[in-house]
Structures are given as structure tokens and as C-alpha cells.
Design a protein around this motif. Structure first.
Motif, short mmCIF file in Angstrom:
data_model
loop_
_atom_site.label_atom_id
_atom_site.label_comp_id
_atom_site.label_asym_id
_atom_site.label_seq_id
_atom_site.Cartn_x
_atom_site.Cartn_y
_atom_site.Cartn_z
N ARG A 96 8.65 16.62 -61.18
CA ARG A 96 8.55 16.16 -59.78
C ARG A 96 8.25 17.34 -58.87
O ARG A 96 8.87 18.40 -58.97
CB ARG A 96 9.87 15.50 -59.40
CG ARG A 96 9.94 14.88 -58.05
CD ARG A 96 8.92 13.81 -57.77
NE ARG A 96 9.01 12.63 -58.62
CZ ARG A 96 7.97 11.83 -58.88
NH1 ARG A 96 6.77 12.11 -58.40
NH2 ARG A 96 8.12 10.77 -59.64
N LEU A 148 16.85 16.33 -57.84
CA LEU A 148 16.23 17.58 -58.26
C LEU A 148 15.58 18.30 -57.07
O LEU A 148 15.85 19.49 -56.82
CB LEU A 148 15.21 17.26 -59.35
CG LEU A 148 14.49 18.41 -60.02
CD1 LEU A 148 14.28 18.08 -61.49
CD2 LEU A 148 13.15 18.70 -59.37
N TYR A 155 5.08 10.34 -68.76
CA TYR A 155 6.14 10.20 -67.75
C TYR A 155 6.76 8.80 -67.77
O TYR A 155 7.96 8.63 -67.98
CB TYR A 155 5.55 10.53 -66.38
CG TYR A 155 6.45 10.21 -65.21
CD1 TYR A 155 7.60 10.96 -64.95
CD2 TYR A 155 6.15 9.15 -64.35
CE1 TYR A 155 8.42 10.65 -63.87
CE2 TYR A 155 6.96 8.85 -63.27
CZ TYR A 155 8.11 9.59 -63.04
OH TYR A 155 8.92 9.28 -61.97
N TRP A 170 15.09 8.32 -70.71
CA TRP A 170 15.99 7.95 -69.60
C TRP A 170 17.05 6.93 -70.04
O TRP A 170 18.25 7.21 -69.92
CB TRP A 170 15.14 7.43 -68.43
CG TRP A 170 15.91 7.06 -67.21
CD1 TRP A 170 16.35 5.81 -66.86
CD2 TRP A 170 16.35 7.93 -66.16
NE1 TRP A 170 17.03 5.85 -65.67
CE2 TRP A 170 17.04 7.14 -65.21
CE3 TRP A 170 16.22 9.30 -65.93
CZ2 TRP A 170 17.60 7.67 -64.05
CZ3 TRP A 170 16.78 9.83 -64.77
CH2 TRP A 170 17.46 9.03 -63.85
N ASP A 223 14.75 19.59 -66.41
CA ASP A 223 14.94 18.18 -66.76
C ASP A 223 14.21 17.67 -68.00
O ASP A 223 13.42 18.36 -68.63
CB ASP A 223 14.64 17.31 -65.54
CG ASP A 223 15.76 16.31 -65.33
OD1 ASP A 223 16.67 16.25 -66.17
OD2 ASP A 223 15.70 15.56 -64.33
N TYR A 224 14.56 16.42 -68.28
CA TYR A 224 14.24 15.78 -69.56
C TYR A 224 12.74 15.53 -69.74
O TYR A 224 12.30 15.29 -70.86
CB TYR A 224 15.00 14.44 -69.67
CG TYR A 224 14.60 13.45 -68.62
CD1 TYR A 224 15.11 13.55 -67.33
CD2 TYR A 224 13.69 12.45 -68.89
CE1 TYR A 224 14.73 12.67 -66.34
CE2 TYR A 224 13.29 11.56 -67.90
CZ TYR A 224 13.83 11.67 -66.63
OH TYR A 224 13.43 10.81 -65.66
N GLN A 225 11.97 15.58 -68.66
CA GLN A 225 10.53 15.36 -68.84
C GLN A 225 9.88 16.55 -69.56
O GLN A 225 8.80 16.41 -70.13
CB GLN A 225 9.83 15.18 -67.47
CG GLN A 225 10.34 14.02 -66.64
CD GLN A 225 11.41 14.48 -65.66
OE1 GLN A 225 12.01 15.54 -65.82
NE2 GLN A 225 11.68 13.65 -64.64
N TYR A 231 19.30 17.44 -65.95
CA TYR A 231 19.97 16.80 -64.81
C TYR A 231 20.70 15.51 -65.15
O TYR A 231 21.49 15.02 -64.35
CB TYR A 231 18.92 16.45 -63.73
CG TYR A 231 18.49 17.65 -62.95
CD1 TYR A 231 17.68 18.61 -63.54
CD2 TYR A 231 18.91 17.85 -61.64
CE1 TYR A 231 17.29 19.74 -62.84
CE2 TYR A 231 18.53 18.97 -60.94
CZ TYR A 231 17.72 19.92 -61.54
OH TYR A 231 17.35 21.03 -60.86
N ARG A 243 17.47 5.71 -55.24
CA ARG A 243 16.19 5.30 -55.83
C ARG A 243 16.43 3.94 -56.45
O ARG A 243 17.54 3.64 -56.90
CB ARG A 243 15.78 6.27 -56.94
CG ARG A 243 15.15 7.55 -56.48
CD ARG A 243 14.61 8.36 -57.65
NE ARG A 243 15.59 8.51 -58.72
CZ ARG A 243 15.55 7.86 -59.87
NH1 ARG A 243 14.58 6.97 -60.12
NH2 ARG A 243 16.46 8.06 -60.79
N SER A 256 10.81 3.84 -57.12
CA SER A 256 10.30 4.91 -57.96
C SER A 256 9.98 4.32 -59.33
O SER A 256 10.53 3.30 -59.71
CB SER A 256 11.29 6.07 -58.03
OG SER A 256 12.09 6.05 -59.18
N ARG A 257 9.05 4.93 -60.02
CA ARG A 257 8.64 4.52 -61.38
C ARG A 257 8.17 3.06 -61.40
O ARG A 257 8.43 2.33 -62.35
CB ARG A 257 9.80 4.72 -62.36
CG ARG A 257 10.35 6.12 -62.28
CD ARG A 257 11.58 6.31 -63.11
NE ARG A 257 12.18 7.60 -62.80
CZ ARG A 257 13.32 8.04 -63.26
NH1 ARG A 257 14.01 7.30 -64.12
NH2 ARG A 257 13.78 9.21 -62.93
O1 F6P Z 1 17.72 13.65 -61.61
C1 F6P Z 1 16.91 13.05 -62.53
C2 F6P Z 1 15.53 12.82 -62.01
O2 F6P Z 1 14.72 12.21 -62.94
C3 F6P Z 1 14.81 14.04 -61.58
O3 F6P Z 1 14.19 14.73 -62.61
C4 F6P Z 1 13.85 13.43 -60.61
O4 F6P Z 1 13.38 14.30 -59.67
C5 F6P Z 1 14.67 12.36 -59.97
O5 F6P Z 1 15.60 11.95 -60.93
C6 F6P Z 1 13.84 11.21 -59.46
O6 F6P Z 1 13.14 10.59 -60.49
P1 F6P Z 1 11.56 10.46 -60.44
O7 F6P Z 1 11.06 11.82 -60.16
O8 F6P Z 1 11.19 9.95 -61.76
O9 F6P Z 1 11.27 9.52 -59.32
#
Ligand code: F6P
Length: 755
Positions: free
Chosen positions: A287, A308, A367, A376, A422-424, A446, A558, A595-596
Motif C-alpha cells: 500500500r 500501515l 494482491y 488474509w 506485511d503479508y503481501q 501487521y 475498512r 477496500s478490496r
Molecule cells: O494492516 C493490514 C493491512 O493489510 C495493511 O497492509 C494495509 O495497508 C491495510 O491493512 C489496508 O488494507 P488494504 O491496503 O488491502 O486496503
């Protein structure tokens, strides 16, 4: 050592005495039965012999009995004499008169006479064992009868029992002797065995735990058989304890060294320079902190939601480093230079943002697909099934390579410290290290790390672990996640774990694993509205959303199924059922940042939430009031801040959340020392914010009651709780978190000798 021995022996001895006591008792009973059996069989043998004698002599005695006493006595003569063990025989008339007896019977006449009279009276054969002053005798008296069955006389056969008794005594002595020897051997074997297999390992374990408690530990405990099954639990316990001790010691040291415990941006900047010693600081995450979206044909700056960005942007503002991230905005390409870089934030350029480009397919596979449909749900206990597809994994590998290449490009040939987030980007640490082993690489995770059994279901578990273990330092929010990670590595791949130092050696590389609970900045970067400006903004917001004269709770999340939003809405409905006085007077303002949304589950979730909010509103609403205001969209930081100041209560109800910075941001926003936080026990933040009202979001009754308590809480209590939470946050802010991480990352690993 001697005190240990004195502790050990009684246990082993007790066990030995118990076992040998039971065995001895059993052997004694068996021996007694055996001696008795043999004595009875000796007596039976005497009976048999006596009867044989009676039968052999009966015919001749019958004839003799027909003679007068004197002739009969003479006729019997020496036939009545005995030989051992036979003492002798005696013959009587049916009226009890003795005709003749062997001379050795003279001493037993009275005992004999009584038995004979008994045989005559009954009349039948009598067998007796009698104790005389000199010995024990066995008497068989047999009635001799005429052909018509009339008693004609009595023949008495007397045996000496001395031999039989002697034999029984000997047998008893033998049993006692051998039994004693066996019991002694058994006792020795049981005591030795119990000491070796039970007492010794337990005492060693107890001593080891004592050392662990007092911090004197100097060697790992060898795994003895009976405690081997406790090994994992023991290691886990030790690890947690050690980590706690280390953290406490560290805290104490830091406190002692510092006259001023609060970390500020300036202090972080100075510390960063000390740690970097001329190296570059490179931060890489999926991100980006700032993205550009087209609005009316012009690039418009957007700050993405999520912990993050909130945590890292203040740190980077003071760093002069480079942040490498995915350029996700539709106007992002328009705002970068030829090297895909720009300075951010635009109003106060402080660091470089280097954007990495992904095609739509790549973003979807890496992603949306692997990171957010696979990892996730794998890491969050929200009961959402992870989906792993091979083509998504291929994209994940490819894009991790791309991020790693961007990092290497930015590093050039200079020394650098790289913070991977982070996990990505789990594969990035090893990819960087393979190309540049000299770079210091830290990875911060995170989100929660699941237990080993859960993580095992990922088809690419080994590749992911190997990628992560390329880092020099791996950080999680909580000690619990560190423990889970260590156990996962322990179970799944070939690596050497050092629970003492919380480090893992794999493929010749050492990675340390540590908890770093992330914090927030104490002050926002944006100018915060205060005084009349804040009052005006509050009034505007209330007016815009028809919230005048209402008591407000706020939720800021989110849109994600881990955030527990249906549970929150249902708790509000339950509150209104149980406490109807709040109808028309209370509203939950839920800010939901989509988000997503390219993932179907997320779209469905948003639809479910909208429909649930509608259902609840429809049930309770009036012409001028709704219990839930669900405001879906990207909300700018100042609006978010104003809602936090408007609310009497902030609700965070995640089903599982690594930390949840919104909870901390709410506390940071309440410089007025008012407001109550209702916080899910399943967030990392709940470990620190003990003055929040902690709830289980699955328990609707408890949850609704907590909202009621929050609304009903006296002002003094609200203030006290808020003061305590703010003090805690102030000390554990984002700069301290970054400083701790960087200090550990750039420090030399502690070896066994040094610890
Ligand atoms: O805290 C976990 C996390 O996935 C971060 O890596 C990310 O910035 C945040 O949550 C928001 O998620 P996304 O970036 O997938 O919208």
C-alpha cells in the motif's frame, strides 16, 4: 546438588515402598497358602498311611478280639510297635478297656483314651490332631466290627507330627528368606528406576524452571523421557517468560536511561541517523501512503485507509528515505518522474515515494487473489475459508520479485537498511538477501500469525516461511504471534530454533523474532481543528447527517469481514430493545471505507452490511431519526477526527485484528479527556488499552450492555480511564515502535556467551 538429592530420594523411596509393600503382601499371602497346602497334604498322607495300617491289621485283630484279654494282649505282642513317624498302635474293647498298646504310647494314654471313647460313643472312626506337652500327634481311631456290623473293638493308630511341623516350619523360613531377598531387589530396582525416570527429570525440570524464573538459565534442558511430552509447552512457556523478562528489563533500562520517556519526531530522527550510520533507509509495502485519483480531469491526492499508512507515514516524514509501494491510483503515473518517483507529502515534501506498477491481472492474482483471498483469511480467525490458486501464487512470486528488484535498484551499491512491510511481501526478504546479503532487512507482519496447524493448510507454506526467514529481524505485534511463528517453523521446515534468544537459523542465516506493538502518533500531521473551528465543524457534520441532539457512538473501519460490523449493528439493535429510552436519542455513525472491492466476498459483505443497517433502521427509525448512519466512502482525516471528537463512544469490534490502530487513534484524538472506548478482546490493542470496555463481539448481550455502560458512565470515570489510556499511548507511540524495531534490526545478534 545435595539438596536436590534429599528432595528426590523420598519420592522414589515412597514409590519403592509402596510397590514392594504391595508385592510383599501378595507374596506373603501366596507363601502362607502354599505352606498350609503342603501341611494339609502331609496330614492327608498320614491319614492315608493310618488307614492302610488299619485295613491291613483289621482281619487279624478281629480274630484276636475273640480271645480273652490276656491271650489277646499276648497275641497282639510286637505287632503294635511303631516306627517313625508311627508312634504305635493300641487295641480296645467296645467298652473302652485297653487290651494292648505299643510301649511308646504310654505317655499319650489320656489323649488316646478320650478319642477312643468318642469313637465308641458315636460310633464311628475319629481322626484328630492333638497338641501334647512334648509334641503334636495325629490319631486315627477305627471301630472294628463283626460281620453283622456290631462294634467288636477299636484300633488306634498314632503318628508323631513333629516331622510334618518341622517341614512346614522350614518351608516358612525358606519363603521368608527368599521373599526378603526378592523384596530387597525389587525395592532397589523400583527406587532406582523411579529416581532415574521420574524424580531426576522432574527435579531437573523444576531447577531449570527456577533458573528461568530468576533469569540464571545457562543451558537448555535436555529432553528426558517422562517430561519430553511437555517439551513444546515448556519451550513455549520459557519463550514467553524470557520475552517478557527481556521486554521488562529493556523497558526498565530504557526508563532508567531516559529522563524523557516520550519519543518525538525529532528524537526519532536523531536515533535513525545513529542507527543508519550513513546507510539509506528503504521502506517497502504494497500500500502506498499517497495515491492520486482523477477528479474532474485532475489528479487528486487521497490518503488510503489502514493502519500501515497511519503508522508509517509520520516515521518516513522524519527519515529522508524512500518508500517503495504499488502505484494504485488512476492518476499515479501522471504524478511521478522518469524514475517513477515523487516527493511526498506534496504540501511538505519529506521523503521519496517510488511507485511500482502492476497490470490489472498481476494486481488481481497477487494482491486480491493470493494475499487477500489466501493469506488474509488464513491469518485471521474470522471463519472465512482461504482460497489458494496456483496461478495466484505465480503472480505473488512474480510481484514479490518486482518489489525486491525495485528495492535493489533504490539501494544501488550503497549500504541500506530495508524495512519490508506485511503479508503481501513475504518473499521479499529472502529475494533481497540473495542479491545483497550485506543489506539489513527487517520484516514487520501487521496481521496475526495463526497457529502451526492452521498455517499448514497453505500449499506454499514452506516457500513463504523460507521467504520470511530471509529477514534479519521478523516483527509481530504480540508475543503470542511470535510464539506461533516459531512453532510453525519448528513443525514445518528444517531449521534450528533457539527459544532462548528467539531466533531461527535456516540455510545458514539467522533471523530474530520479536514483538513490537505498533503505536500511533500523539498528534495528527494535519492541522487539527480546535476551539471554535472544531465546534463549527462538529455542528456542520451533525447538521449534514441529521445528528442534532443525538448521543453518538462512532465506528471507523475498512469494510472487511474481520471487523465485526454485523455484530456491532446487532449489538446496537439489542441495545435499543433492552433500553428503549435510547430510541430517538442515540445513533451509531459507522464510517465504512470500501477496500478490496474487486474481491467478491468484500462486495457481498458491503451489501450484507447495507441490508442489515437498513433492516435495523427500518425496525426502529422515526421520521427524523435512524439508529445507524452507515456512511460508506473514503473519508478525509479531518472528517474522521471530527467524528471521533463528536462521539461519546467509539466501537471497535474486530473478530480478530493484529493491532487495530483506530482504537489507538480514538484515544489520541481525545485531548479533551472524554469519550469511552468499547473494544473487542480479539484485537492486539486490547492488550494495552485495559481501560477500554472490553467485549466479546460474538456475545450480543454483553456487547449491547457495554454500549449501555459506556453511555451511562460518569464523567469522572470516563476521564480517569482516558487519562490512563492516553498516558500508555503517549509512551508507546509510533516513533518508539520504529525506534525499537530499528535498534533491534541494526544491533549485533546476541550470542550464547553474551547472554
Ligand atoms: O494492516 C493490514 C493491512 O493489510 C495493511 O497492509 C494495509 O495497508 C491495510 O491493512 C489496508 O488494507 P488494504 O491496503 O488491502 O486496503
Amino acid at each position: 546438588m545435595s539438596s536436590e538429592t534429599s528432595l528426590r530420594l523420598p519420592n522414589a523411596l515412597r514409590m519403592g515402598l509402596l510397590v514392594t509393600g504391595l508385592v510383599g503382601l501378595l507374596m506373603g499371602v501366596l507363601a502362607w497358602l502354599q505352606v498350609e497346602r503342603e501341611r494339609t497334604s502331609d496330614l492327608d498322607e498320614l491319614d492315608r498311611r493310618a488307614y492302610i495300617l488299619v485295613h491291613q491289621m483289621a482281619y487279624s485283630i478281629q480274630a484276636i478280639l475273640k480271645l480273652p484279654d490276656k491271650e489277646a494282649a499276648a497275641a497282639l505282642g510286637s505287632t503294635l510297635e511303631g516306627y517313625r513317624p508311627l508312634i504305635g498302635l493300641a487295641v480296645y474293647r467296645p467298652d473302652g478297656r485297653l487290651i494292648a498298646e505299643s510301649p511308646d504310647l504310654v505317655g499319650f494314654s489320656s489323649e488316646l483314651k478320650q478319642t477312643v471313647l468318642q469313637a465308641i460313643l458315636e460310633p464311628k472312626d475319629v481322626v484328630k490332631t492333638l497338641e501334647t506337652p512334648t509334641t503334636q500327634i495325629h490319631i486315627v481311631t477305627s471301630v472294628i466290627r463283626t460281620a453283622e456290623g456290631q462294634p467288636e473293638g477299636v484300633l488306634a493308630v498314632v503318628h508323631d507330627l513333629a516331622d510334618v511341623m518341622e517341614r512346614a516350619r522350614n518351608r516358612r523360613q525358606q519363603f521368608v528368606l527368599w521373599g526378603g531377598i526378592i523384596i530387597l531387589l525389587l525395592l532397589t530396582a523400583v527406587v532406582a528406576g523411579a529416581w532415574l525416570l521420574y524424580d531426576r527429570p522432574l527435579n531437573r525440570m523444576a531447577e531449570w524452571m527456577r533458573q528461568l524464573r530468576t533469569g540464571e538459565i545457562d543451558e537448555p534442558l535436555p529432553v528426558d523421557p517422562p517430561v519430553a511430552r511437555l517439551a513444546t509447552e515448556r519451550d513455549r512457556l520459557a519463550a514467553t517468560l524470557l520475552a517478557k523478562q527481556t521486554a521488562t528489563q529493556k523497558q526498565a533500562q530504557q526508563k532508567a536511561q531516559q529522563t524523557h520517556p516520550i519519543w518525538s519526531r525529532t528524537r526519532w530522527r536523531a536515533h535513525l541517523n545513529d542507527c543508519l550510520r550513513g546507510s539509506h533507509l528503504l521502506l517497502v509495502s504494497h500500500r502506498e501512503p499517497y495515491l492520486h485519483e482523477l477528479q474532474n480531469g485532475q489528479p487528486h491526492l487521497v490518503t488510503p485507509a489502514g493502519g500501515l499508512v497511519a503508522a508509517l507515514d509520520p516515521i518516513m516524514r522524519a527519515s529522508n528515505g524512500v518508500w517503495i509501494a504499488h502505484g494504485a491510483g488512476n492518476a499515479d503515473r501522471r504524478t511521478v518522474d522518469a524514475k517513477d518517483r515523487l516527493m511526498v507529502p506534496p504540501d511538505d515534501p519529506s521523503y521519496v515515494l517510488r511507485r511500482v506498477w502492476l497490470s490489472r491481472e498481476e494486481e488481481h492474482g497477487y494482491y486480491h487473489g493470493f494475499a487477500n483471498e489466501g493469506l488474509w483469511p488464513l491469518c485471521h480467525r474470522a471463519y472465512e475459508r482461504p482460497v489458494f490458486r496456483a496461478h495466484n501464487w505465480e503472480y505473488y512470486v512474480r510481484i514479490n520479485r518486482r518489489f525486491a528488484e525495485a528495492v535493489l535498484q533504490e539501494a544501488g551499491s550503497d549500504p541500506a537498511v530495508v524495512l519490508v512491510h506485511d503479508y503481501q511481501l513475504a518473499l521479499v526478504p529472502r529475494l533481497i538477501k540473495e542479491a545483497r546479503p550485506d543489506l539489513r532487512v527487517g520484516l514487520f507482519w501487521y496481521i496475526p500469525w495463526p497457529d502451526a496447524e492452521t498455517f499448514r493448510i497453505c500449499p506454499w507454506r514452506n516457500e513463504l516461511l523460507s521467504g520470511i526467514l530471509g529477514a534479519d529481524l521478523i516483527g509481530f505485534h504480540l508475543q503470542q504471534y511470535c510464539n506461533h511463528f516459531m512453532e510453525t517453523v519448528d513443525r514445518l521446515i528444517d531449521a534450528r530454533l533457539d527459544w532462548h534468544h528467539f531466533s531461527i537459523e535456516s540455510s545458514g542465516h539467522l533471523a530474530r523474532v520479536r514483538p513490537f506493538p505498533i503505536g500511533v502518533e500523539n498528534k495528527m500531521d494535519q492541522p487539527i481543528p480546535t476551539g471554535v473551528i472544531l465546534a463549527q465543524r462538529l455542528a456542520d457534520l451533525r447538521d449534514r447527517h441529521s445528528l442534532e441532539n443525538l448521543r453518538i457512538a462512532v465506528g471507523i473501519d475498512r469494510i472487511d469481514y474481520i471487523k465485526g460490523l454485523p455484530e456491532r449493528f446487532n449489538a446496537v439493535a439489542r441495545l435499543l430493545e433492552r433500553y428503549p429510552q435510547y430510541r430517538g436519542r442515540f445513533t451509531l455513525v459507522q464510517l465504512g471505507m470500501p477496500s478490496r472491492m474487486h474481491i467478491r466476498r468484500y462486495r457481498d459483505h458491503l451489501n450484507e452490511l447495507e441490508s442489515l443497517a437498513d433492516t435495523i433502521n427500518w425496525r426502529f427509525q422515526t421520521a427524523s431519526w435512524q439508529p445507524i448512519r452507515f456512511l460508506v466512502g473514503q473519508h478525509d482525516p479531518v472528517t474522521v477526527y471530527t467524528f471521533m471528537r463528536m462521539a461519546e463512544v467509539s466501537i471497535v469490534s474486530s473478530l480478530h485484528d493484529g493491532m487495530n490502530l483506530v482504537a489507538k487513534e480514538f484515544v489520541a484524538a481525545r485531548s479533551d479527556l472524554d469519550g469511552v472506548l468499547v473494544l473487542s478482546e480479539f484485537t492486539g490493542a486490547a492488550r494495552e488499552l485495559e481501560d477500554a470496555l472490553i467485549v466479546n463481539p460474538y456475545d450480543t448481550e454483553q456487547f449491547a450492555e457495554a454500549i449501555y455502560l459506556a453511555l451511562d458512565m460518569p464523567a469522572d470515570e470516563r476521564r480517569e480511564r482516558m487519562i490512563r489510556m492516553r498516558r500508555r499511548l503517549e509512551e508507546n507511540n509510533t516513533y518508539r515502535w520504529a525506534a525499537d524495531f530499528l535498534t533491534e534490526l541494526t544491533a549485533k545478534p546476541v550470542t550464547d556467551e553474551e547472554s
